[in-house]
Motif scaffolding. Structure first.
Motif, PDB file in Angstrom:
ATOM      1  N   LYS A  92       0.821  -1.216   0.000  1.00 24.59           N
ATOM      2  CA  LYS A  92       0.000   0.000   0.000  1.00 24.59           C
ATOM      3  C   LYS A  92       0.854   1.265   0.000  1.00 24.59           C
ATOM      4  CE  LYS A  92      -4.127  -1.985   2.162  1.00 24.59           C
ATOM      5  NZ  LYS A  92      -5.019  -1.972   3.336  1.00 24.59           N
ATOM      6  N   MET A  93       1.966   1.236   0.751  1.00 26.97           N
ATOM      7  CA  MET A  93       2.833   2.402   0.824  1.00 26.97           C
ATOM      8  C   MET A  93       3.445   2.716  -0.552  1.00 26.97           C
ATOM      9  SD  MET A  93       4.188   4.849   2.520  1.00 26.97           S
ATOM     10  CE  MET A  93       3.868   4.390   4.219  1.00 26.97           C
ATOM     11  N   ILE A  94       3.954   1.666  -1.234  1.00 25.87           N
ATOM     12  CA  ILE A  94       4.546   1.860  -2.566  1.00 25.87           C
ATOM     13  C   ILE A  94       3.505   2.431  -3.524  1.00 25.87           C
ATOM     14  CG2 ILE A  94       5.703   0.722  -4.498  1.00 25.87           C
ATOM     15  CD1 ILE A  94       6.625  -1.427  -2.527  1.00 25.87           C
ATOM     16  N   TRP A  95       2.296   1.866  -3.487  1.00 26.97           N
ATOM     17  CA  TRP A  95       1.233   2.324  -4.392  1.00 26.97           C
ATOM     18  C   TRP A  95       0.880   3.779  -4.102  1.00 26.97           C
ATOM     19  CZ3 TRP A  95      -3.694   4.307  -4.152  1.00 26.97           C
ATOM     20  CH2 TRP A  95      -4.461   4.246  -5.316  1.00 26.97           C
ATOM     21  N   ASN A  96       0.774   4.135  -2.826  1.00 28.64           N
ATOM     22  CA  ASN A  96       0.422   5.515  -2.459  1.00 28.64           C
ATOM     23  C   ASN A  96       1.459   6.508  -2.952  1.00 28.64           C
ATOM     24  OD1 ASN A  96      -1.943   6.420  -0.468  1.00 28.64           O
ATOM     25  ND2 ASN A  96      -1.526   4.256  -0.136  1.00 28.64           N
ATOM     26  N   ILE A  97       2.749   6.156  -2.789  1.00 30.88           N
ATOM     27  CA  ILE A  97       3.815   7.057  -3.238  1.00 30.88           C
ATOM     28  C   ILE A  97       3.791   7.185  -4.755  1.00 30.88           C
ATOM     29  CG2 ILE A  97       6.310   7.349  -3.410  1.00 30.88           C
ATOM     30  CD1 ILE A  97       6.530   6.014  -0.654  1.00 30.88           C
ATOM     31  N   ASN A  98       3.688   6.041  -5.455  1.00 23.29           N
ATOM     32  CA  ASN A  98       3.665   6.073  -6.924  1.00 23.29           C
ATOM     33  C   ASN A  98       2.443   6.820  -7.450  1.00 23.29           C
ATOM     34  OD1 ASN A  98       6.018   4.620  -6.976  1.00 23.29           O
ATOM     35  ND2 ASN A  98       5.084   2.676  -7.568  1.00 23.29           N
ATOM     36  N   ARG A  99       1.320   6.603  -6.812  1.00 31.04           N
ATOM     37  CA  ARG A  99       0.089   7.268  -7.252  1.00 31.04           C
ATOM     38  C   ARG A  99       0.198   8.774  -7.045  1.00 31.04           C
ATOM     39  NH1 ARG A  99      -5.140   5.312  -8.342  1.00 31.04           N
ATOM     40  NH2 ARG A  99      -6.286   7.049  -9.278  1.00 31.04           N
ATOM     41  N   ALA A 100       0.854   9.171  -5.951  1.00 35.06           N
ATOM     42  CA  ALA A 100       1.038  10.601  -5.691  1.00 35.06           C
ATOM     43  C   ALA A 100       2.026  11.223  -6.674  1.00 35.06           C
ATOM     44  CB  ALA A 100       1.526  10.810  -4.261  1.00 35.06           C
ATOM     45  N   LEU A 101       2.985  10.421  -7.136  1.00 36.60           N
ATOM     46  CA  LEU A 101       3.957  10.920  -8.104  1.00 36.60           C
ATOM     47  C   LEU A 101       3.322  11.148  -9.478  1.00 36.60           C
ATOM     48  CD1 LEU A 101       7.160   8.781  -7.387  1.00 36.60           C
ATOM     49  CD2 LEU A 101       6.991  11.270  -7.295  1.00 36.60           C
ATOM     50  N   THR A 102       2.425  10.253  -9.869  1.00 35.60           N
ATOM     51  CA  THR A 102       1.818  10.355 -11.195  1.00 35.60           C
ATOM     52  C   THR A 102       0.671  11.367 -11.191  1.00 35.60           C
ATOM     53  OG1 THR A 102       0.349   8.486 -10.700  1.00 35.60           O
ATOM     54  CG2 THR A 102       2.439   7.999 -11.794  1.00 35.60           C
ATOM     55  N   GLY A 103       0.310  11.783 -12.376  1.00 30.28           N
ATOM     56  CA  GLY A 103      -0.726  12.793 -12.497  1.00 30.28           C
ATOM     57  C   GLY A 103      -0.193  14.192 -12.276  1.00 30.28           C
ATOM     58  N   ASN A 104       1.122  14.311 -12.113  1.00 29.33           N
ATOM     59  CA  ASN A 104       1.739  15.618 -11.890  1.00 29.33           C
ATOM     60  C   ASN A 104       2.353  16.167 -13.170  1.00 29.33           C
ATOM     61  OD1 ASN A 104       1.509  15.959  -8.890  1.00 29.33           O
ATOM     62  ND2 ASN A 104       2.628  14.027  -8.935  1.00 29.33           N
ATOM     63  N   LYS A 105       2.620  17.454 -13.143  1.00 30.99           N
ATOM     64  CA  LYS A 105       3.233  18.122 -14.282  1.00 30.99           C
ATOM     65  C   LYS A 105       4.436  18.930 -13.795  1.00 30.99           C
ATOM     66  CE  LYS A 105      -1.197  18.609 -16.692  1.00 30.99           C
ATOM     67  NZ  LYS A 105      -0.952  17.625 -17.754  1.00 30.99           N
ATOM     68  N   LEU A 106       5.539  18.794 -14.498  1.00 29.24           N
ATOM     69  CA  LEU A 106       6.730  19.590 -14.216  1.00 29.24           C
ATOM     70  C   LEU A 106       6.997  20.495 -15.413  1.00 29.24           C
ATOM     71  CD1 LEU A 106       9.069  16.796 -12.760  1.00 29.24           C
ATOM     72  CD2 LEU A 106       7.736  18.478 -11.459  1.00 29.24           C
ATOM     73  N   ALA A 107       7.562  21.648 -15.149  1.00 28.63           N
ATOM     74  CA  ALA A 107       7.908  22.576 -16.228  1.00 28.63           C
ATOM     75  C   ALA A 107       9.364  22.344 -16.628  1.00 28.63           C
ATOM     76  CB  ALA A 107       7.709  24.016 -15.773  1.00 28.63           C
ATOM     77  N   MET A 108       9.602  22.194 -17.933  1.00 25.56           N
ATOM     78  CA  MET A 108      10.955  21.910 -18.399  1.00 25.56           C
ATOM     79  C   MET A 108      11.316  22.817 -19.563  1.00 25.56           C
ATOM     80  SD  MET A 108      12.552  18.239 -19.524  1.00 25.56           S
ATOM     81  CE  MET A 108      12.926  18.166 -21.265  1.00 25.56           C
TER      82      MET A 108
END
Length: 349
Positions: free
Chosen positions: A150-166
């Protein structure tokens, strides 16, 4: 980490229209350096931009980028590792792990020779299989039932769906990547549903910051997006790079590249190299302990001729490690063999 048979005649970009139905193609044998000019059906040659990103100038091939405003370019990385361990009795155990990071880049604007891009973190997936059991953590699937996943999934899920400016220039140099703080805050909030202790939560976020930051991503993209040296190379020309394989920097992974072809819409680069076999021995009285290791890599990388963007990478890496103990009369050995496939945009052909 961020692991070839002799080639037949290789096509280059030197195309000259001689008739409506045919085109002239110059092919180079990288072993002999000899060129052969032949006529091929014009419709067999892919159409490329009049002034492509990867181009031939007086026999020297250089890579630049010609991306379009409003378009999105994929960069999905996939790695599959199959590790087999054999004990002194000859019994073997095999374990398989897979990981996928799906991301893409949208060009928002072009100012001079600099692209203003959005890096979209789309999805993450990992799996491990051993002894008939498989566990999967996939951000596109519901949260796993197992507590330790659950911890791995929560971290990965929080990482995805994000946008970074490059920002990246037309030569492939990544100038800046920003927006990490919002991602760190999102991860902190997410793990807070599972971890109540403030110190533990801070430790998780601190670990993330070590592996997910501007420096790490810039290094990753600079390696993946631009392979051809800035000075340019000829068809069949080879070049070499190396990077540390351990924290001390005493062991280096060498990558040997060769520009196999340019034309028909694609630039293809061959990859070989690795870590030469090395054996270390330590004796203590009548007992000798030996450890040998070797890494071999082979594969290809393809770039779109018109845009300069990577279309596909498929590199196979095999690592072999043998550990043995002997008293001069009897020897016991353990062997570990890891076979990895390291791919970029694996669905592309």
């Amino acid at each position: 980490m961020k692991n070839i048979a002799a080639l037949a005649l290789i096509s280059s970009i030197a195309l000259v229209s001689c008739k409506k139905e045919t085109a002239t193609v110059t092919k180079v044998d990288p072993k002999t350096g000899k060129t052969v000019t032949v006529e091929v059906p014009a419709d067999s040659v892919a159409k490329v931009a009049e002034n492509p990103a990867i181009r031939d100038s007086a026999g020297i091939i250089k890579q630049t980028f010609k991306l379009e405003k409003g378009k999105t370019y994929p960069l999905t990385t996939y790695q599959r590792d199959v590790k087999t361990m054999t004990d002194p009795t000859g019994k073997s155990i095999t374990a398989t792990s897979e990981s996928t990071d799906e991301m893409n880049f949208t060009v928002n604007d072009i100012k001079g020779n600099v692209y203003d891009m959005t890096l979209n973190l789309v999805a993450k997936r990992s799996s491990q299989s051993a002894q008939g059991k498989t566990i999967v953590v996939d951000t596109k699937l519901p949260i796993p039932k197992e507590d330790d996943l659950k911890m791995i999934w929560n971290i990965n899920r929080a990482l995805t769906g994000n946008k970074l400016a490059m920002k990246m220039d037309t030569k492939g140099n990544v100038i800046s990547i920003t927006g990490f703080d919002a991602v760190y805050n999102k991860v902190s909030t997410s793990v807070g549903t599972l971890i109540k202790d403030a110190n533990q939560k801070a430790s998780v976020v601190a670990s993330l910051k070590e592996t997910f930051n501007e420096k790490v991503l810039k290094e990753q993209f600079n390696k993946n997006l631009t392979i051809i040296p800035k000075k340019g190379v000829k068809i069949g020309e080879k070049w070499t790079t190396s990077e540390n394989a351990d924290a001390s920097g005493t062991v280096k992974v060498t990558s040997n590249y060769v520009l196999k072809s340019l034309g028909n819409g694609s630039a293809e680069i061959g990859v070989t190299g690795g870590i030469p076999k090395k054996t270390e021995k330590k004796a203590q009285g009548p007992i000798t302990h030996s450890l040998s290791s070797e890494l071999v890599q082979t594969g290809t990388i393809k770039f779109d001729e018109s845009t300069g963007w990577i279309t596909n990478q498929n590199i196979n890496v095999e690592t072999t490690q043998i550990e043995s103990i002997t008293d001069g009369k009897q020897t016991q050995s353990m062997k570990s063999v890891s076979k990895s496939s390291v791919m970029v945009n694996p669905s592309a052909k």
